[in-house]
Design a protein around this motif. Structure first.
Motif, PDB file in Angstrom:
ATOM      1  N   ALA A  40       0.113  10.641 -21.110  1.00 30.68           N
ATOM      2  CA  ALA A  40      -1.110  11.093 -21.769  1.00 30.68           C
ATOM      3  C   ALA A  40      -1.944   9.925 -22.250  1.00 30.68           C
ATOM      4  N   GLU A  41      -1.328   8.749 -22.332  1.00 28.28           N
ATOM      5  CA  GLU A  41      -2.055   7.578 -22.818  1.00 28.28           C
ATOM      6  C   GLU A  41      -3.022   7.022 -21.778  1.00 28.28           C
ATOM      7  N   THR A  42      -3.068   7.629 -20.580  1.00 27.11           N
ATOM      8  CA  THR A  42      -4.012   7.191 -19.554  1.00 27.11           C
ATOM      9  C   THR A  42      -5.337   7.928 -19.652  1.00 27.11           C
ATOM     10  N   SER A  43      -5.540   8.707 -20.705  1.00 27.01           N
ATOM     11  CA  SER A  43      -6.792   9.445 -20.846  1.00 27.01           C
ATOM     12  C   SER A  43      -7.261   9.411 -22.283  1.00 27.01           C
ATOM     13  N   GLN A  44      -8.532   9.761 -22.484  1.00 30.19           N
ATOM     14  CA  GLN A  44      -9.057   9.846 -23.838  1.00 30.19           C
ATOM     15  C   GLN A  44      -8.302  10.890 -24.642  1.00 30.19           C
ATOM     16  N   GLU A  45      -7.875  11.960 -23.937  1.00 28.07           N
ATOM     17  CA  GLU A  45      -7.116  12.989 -24.642  1.00 28.07           C
ATOM     18  C   GLU A  45      -5.794  12.437 -25.181  1.00 28.07           C
ATOM     19  N   GLY A  46      -5.301  11.379 -24.529  1.00 25.94           N
ATOM     20  CA  GLY A  46      -4.088  10.736 -24.987  1.00 25.94           C
ATOM     21  C   GLY A  46      -4.326   9.827 -26.167  1.00 25.94           C
ATOM     22  N   ARG A  47      -5.609   9.673 -26.552  1.00 24.31           N
ATOM     23  CA  ARG A  47      -5.999   8.925 -27.741  1.00 24.31           C
ATOM     24  C   ARG A  47      -5.601   7.472 -27.677  1.00 24.31           C
ATOM     25  N   ALA A  48      -5.486   6.937 -26.464  1.00 21.50           N
ATOM     26  CA  ALA A  48      -5.159   5.519 -26.366  1.00 21.50           C
ATOM     27  C   ALA A  48      -6.302   4.724 -25.775  1.00 21.50           C
ATOM     28  N   GLY A  49      -7.430   5.378 -25.476  1.00 18.36           N
ATOM     29  CA  GLY A  49      -8.571   4.674 -24.941  1.00 18.36           C
ATOM     30  C   GLY A  49      -8.269   3.998 -23.627  1.00 18.36           C
ATOM     31  N   ALA A  50      -7.471   4.630 -22.810  1.00 14.22           N
ATOM     32  CA  ALA A  50      -6.993   3.969 -21.592  1.00 14.22           C
ATOM     33  C   ALA A  50      -7.398   4.719 -20.340  1.00 14.22           C
ATOM     34  N   ASN A  51      -8.618   5.283 -20.352  1.00 12.42           N
ATOM     35  CA  ASN A  51      -9.066   6.012 -19.176  1.00 12.42           C
ATOM     36  C   ASN A  51      -9.651   5.048 -18.150  1.00 12.42           C
ATOM     37  N   HIS A  52      -9.028   3.906 -18.024  1.00  9.86           N
ATOM     38  CA  HIS A  52      -9.512   2.864 -17.133  1.00  9.86           C
ATOM     39  C   HIS A  52      -8.347   1.993 -16.712  1.00  9.86           C
ATOM     40  N   LEU A  53      -8.546   1.279 -15.646  1.00 11.33           N
ATOM     41  CA  LEU A  53      -7.601   0.245 -15.240  1.00 11.33           C
ATOM     42  C   LEU A  53      -8.253  -1.119 -15.327  1.00 11.33           C
ATOM     43  N   ALA A  54      -9.596  -1.138 -15.199  1.00 13.20           N
ATOM     44  CA  ALA A  54     -10.308  -2.407 -15.254  1.00 13.20           C
ATOM     45  C   ALA A  54     -10.187  -3.037 -16.645  1.00 13.20           C
ATOM     46  N   ILE A  55     -10.362  -4.340 -16.703  1.00  7.81           N
ATOM     47  CA  ILE A  55     -10.282  -5.074 -17.965  1.00  7.81           C
ATOM     48  C   ILE A  55     -11.599  -4.912 -18.709  1.00  7.81           C
ATOM     49  N   TYR A  80      -5.500  -6.450 -12.125  1.00  5.92           N
ATOM     50  CA  TYR A  80      -6.870  -6.186 -12.562  1.00  5.92           C
ATOM     51  C   TYR A  80      -7.406  -7.355 -13.390  1.00  5.92           C
ATOM     52  N   LEU A  81      -6.521  -7.978 -14.158  1.00  7.91           N
ATOM     53  CA  LEU A  81      -6.911  -9.155 -14.935  1.00  7.91           C
ATOM     54  C   LEU A  81      -7.347 -10.286 -14.005  1.00  7.91           C
ATOM     55  N   MET A  82      -6.597 -10.517 -12.949  1.00  7.68           N
ATOM     56  CA  MET A  82      -6.938 -11.566 -11.990  1.00  7.68           C
ATOM     57  C   MET A  82      -8.204 -11.204 -11.222  1.00  7.68           C
ATOM     58  N   ALA A  83      -8.354  -9.915 -10.885  1.00  9.75           N
ATOM     59  CA  ALA A  83      -9.570  -9.482 -10.197  1.00  9.75           C
ATOM     60  C   ALA A  83     -10.801  -9.656 -11.075  1.00  9.75           C
ATOM     61  N   ALA A  84     -10.605  -9.563 -12.392  1.00  9.45           N
ATOM     62  CA  ALA A  84     -11.723  -9.740 -13.327  1.00  9.45           C
ATOM     63  C   ALA A  84     -12.101 -11.200 -13.519  1.00  9.45           C
ATOM     64  N   GLY A  85     -11.285 -12.123 -12.972  1.00  9.27           N
ATOM     65  CA  GLY A  85     -11.648 -13.531 -13.029  1.00  9.27           C
ATOM     66  C   GLY A  85     -10.734 -14.425 -13.834  1.00  9.27           C
ATOM     67  N   PHE A  86      -9.604 -13.882 -14.312  1.00 10.15           N
ATOM     68  CA  PHE A  86      -8.672 -14.725 -15.065  1.00 10.15           C
ATOM     69  C   PHE A  86      -8.050 -15.759 -14.136  1.00 10.15           C
ATOM     70  N   LYS A  87      -8.125 -17.032 -14.521  1.00  6.83           N
ATOM     71  CA  LYS A  87      -7.628 -18.110 -13.668  1.00  6.83           C
ATOM     72  C   LYS A  87      -6.575 -18.981 -14.364  1.00  6.83           C
ATOM     73  N   GLY A  88      -6.112 -18.527 -15.518  1.00  7.22           N
ATOM     74  CA  GLY A  88      -5.154 -19.318 -16.271  1.00  7.22           C
ATOM     75  C   GLY A  88      -3.728 -19.118 -15.801  1.00  7.22           C
ATOM     76  N   PRO A  89      -2.797 -19.855 -16.395  1.00  2.00           N
ATOM     77  CA  PRO A  89      -1.381 -19.710 -16.039  1.00  2.00           C
ATOM     78  C   PRO A  89      -0.781 -18.439 -16.617  1.00  2.00           C
ATOM     79  N   ILE A  90       0.294 -17.969 -15.976  1.00  2.00           N
ATOM     80  CA  ILE A  90       1.088 -16.839 -16.472  1.00  2.00           C
ATOM     81  C   ILE A  90       2.429 -17.406 -16.909  1.00  2.00           C
ATOM     82  N   LEU A  91       2.659 -17.438 -18.199  1.00  2.00           N
ATOM     83  CA  LEU A  91       3.874 -18.024 -18.759  1.00  2.00           C
ATOM     84  C   LEU A  91       4.919 -16.930 -18.975  1.00  2.00           C
ATOM     85  N   CYS A  92       6.144 -17.209 -18.574  1.00  2.00           N
ATOM     86  CA  CYS A  92       7.218 -16.232 -18.761  1.00  2.00           C
ATOM     87  C   CYS A  92       8.554 -16.957 -18.692  1.00  2.00           C
TER      88      CYS A  92
END
Length: 492
Positions: A40-55, A80-92
């Motif tokens: 339910a968190e993938t929709s506004q009804e889920g009240r998580a503001g996550a009706n999107h995948l884009a950054i 989606y983060l990389m598609a939006a233009g993120f070019k930094g390192p991914i630390l893990c």
């Protein structure tokens, strides 16, 4: 503006979509996780503001992304983060560096393209961005006249490679410092395969998950006994036991525990038989019981888990020294191809022979488990066993809630009656319970001045908030325990 500040881009009004931005000064920020929303968190009804995948936030000044672990609700929006233009390192962590490309390959195929050439180019790009950090070592992210930033990863005990993040910020001109800890997802003590997490030495602020902040788990011995009892009861129905499980973490823990049950049963095949016969129940033929892992992705992860044995805990290494392999044993049958999956599905549906099936995904919102459910939910000989959290709005939550009442569930737009028995072992979780979460904060040598509760449903957050407040009141220590309600609750 006084720095540092935190913006919460996800896991604020729900459990999924973890994403937190640490604003260190006007020019530098750090992103902790970038996960998918689920249920339910993938929709506004889920009240998580996550009706999107884009950054939907600016990438200006984000110098790096830190992935606490590779579950999809923590890393699934990286494409989606990389598609939006993120070019930094991914630390893990080092184990996560091995697992992350597999997860992101799957996410890319689901969200962007299945063209193999595009997939390969994308994964090569991801691999050039990943920086593997050893546990317990400080890593200097950058150092200027006005700001020094270093981070350290510590074992979180949630899944292989999981980490909590310590961020040290030093402002030389202002002669002040801040240490901020992001918990990621913390594991339960004595979880299979993994060492238990140890609290940090100190923190000024802690961003703390609260998935099971409202409950206490049973200890591991009781959990394992309950798992065995539920399986015996379910298999006595002469049908299959369906266990929805995510490909990484929960699947490997289940295999580990099932191998141990089978090992002990094979040492003493009569264990429990007399009791079962007195109860009129035919004993389970454990030595010949198939454990079916029906997930190509889970099989890939399990193979990497086996290759990363140095990161296993002492108990798992003891089993290896005794000649046992907790993730590869005689009863285990792996199903990879789609054709093999369809054959296994038909066989188990037609024969209803006793078998344990582990298939993804863990919340029944996709994957091969859905085919099993469509074919078997109507048949009372079969059983569904939940051992993981079911988010609001997922088919898993619906089956868990309405199955015991003889209700129904919608799968792929079609309604299915639930006649199979439904079981839940709530204590069998890879997440810390309330006690573990409170201990993570209160067993620091130097207590924080603020704790932010995220990544949980409202009642879990409220319960954990109250438990922490009660502790610190008892010791007359002033700590602000806050529950952010939107991404702009940022002041530290």
């Amino acid at each position: 503006m006084v720095y540092p500040e935190i913006l919460h881009h996800g896991a604020v009004q729900g459990v999924t979509g973890s994403c937190h931005q640490l604003l260190m000064d006007a020019e530098h920020s750090l992103l902790i996780d970038c996960g998918l929303f689920q249920g339910a968190e993938t929709s506004q009804e889920g009240r998580a503001g996550a009706n999107h995948l884009a950054i939907d936030f600016s990438l200006d000044g984000i110098k790096a992304l830190v992935a606490t672990h590779v579950h999809i609700d923590h890393v699934g929006r990286i494409p989606y983060l990389m598609a939006a233009g993120f070019k930094g390192p991914i630390l893990c962590s080092e184990p996560s560096a091995r697992l992350l490309p597999i997860v992101l390959e799957d996410a890319f195929k689901l969200g962007f393209s299945r063209d193999q050439r595009q997939v390969e180019r994308y994964i090569k790009l991801v691999e050039t961005r990943i920086v593997a950090l050893p546990y317990r070592n400080w890593f200097t992210l950058f150092e200027t006249d006005r700001l020094n930033c270093r981070i350290r990863l510590q074992r979180a005990g949630h899944i292989l490679g999981s980490a909590y993040v310590e961020v040290d910020l030093h402002y030389p001109q202002e002669k002040r410092s801040k240490r901020i800890v992001f918990s990621g997802d913390l594991g339960a003590p004595h979880a299979p395969l993994l060492p238990a997490p140890k609290p940090p030495y100190r923190a000024d602020l802690v961003v703390l998950e609260s998935t099971y902040g409202d409950r206490l788990h049973e200890d591991r011995k009781i959990r394992r006994q309950r798992l065995e009892q539920v399986l015996e009861q379910a298999l006595a129905d002469n049908g299959s036991v369906l266990i929805p499980a995510f490909s990484i973490g929960r699947t490997q823990e289940l295999l580990y525990e099932l191998e141990d049950i089978l090992h002990r049963k094979n040492l003493n095949e009569t264990t429990g038989d007399a009791t079962n016969r007195l109860a009129g129940v035919e004993p389970v033929d454990w030595p010949r019981l198939p454990i079916i892992l029906d997930s190509p992705l889970a099989s890939r992860f399990t193979e990497v888990y086996r290759e990363l044995k140095p990161f296993w805990d002492a108990e798992a290494h003891l089993r290896l020294r005794k000649g046992r392999d907790p993730l590869s044993f005689a009863n285990l049958i792996t199903v990879d191809s789609h054709e093999a999956h369809l054959r296994m599905l038909r066989h188990l549906t037609d024969t209803a022979r006793p078998a344990i099936v582990i298939a993804g995904n863990g919340m029944c919102s996709g994957g091969r488990i859905v085919n099993y459910l469509k074919s078997m939910l109507h048949d009372e000989r079969h059983n569904v066993l939940f051992v993981g959290y079911q988010a609001r709005g997922t088919p898993g939550r619906a089956i868990q809630t309405y199955g015991p009442r003889g209700g129904h569930v919608d799968l792929d737009g079609e309604r299915f009656a639930i006649r199979a028995r439904v079981h839940t072992i709530g204590g069998y979780s890879a997440h810390a319970d309330q006690k573990g979460l409170v201990n993570f904060v209160t067993r620091m040598r130097e207590w924080p001045s603020e704790v932010r509760i995220v990544h949980g449903e409202s009642f879990a957050k409220q319960s954990l908030t109250k438990a922490l407040q009660n502790f610190f009141v008892r010791y007359e220590h002033r700590v602000k325990v806050a529950v952010p309600v939107n991404k702009n609750d940022s002041a530290i």
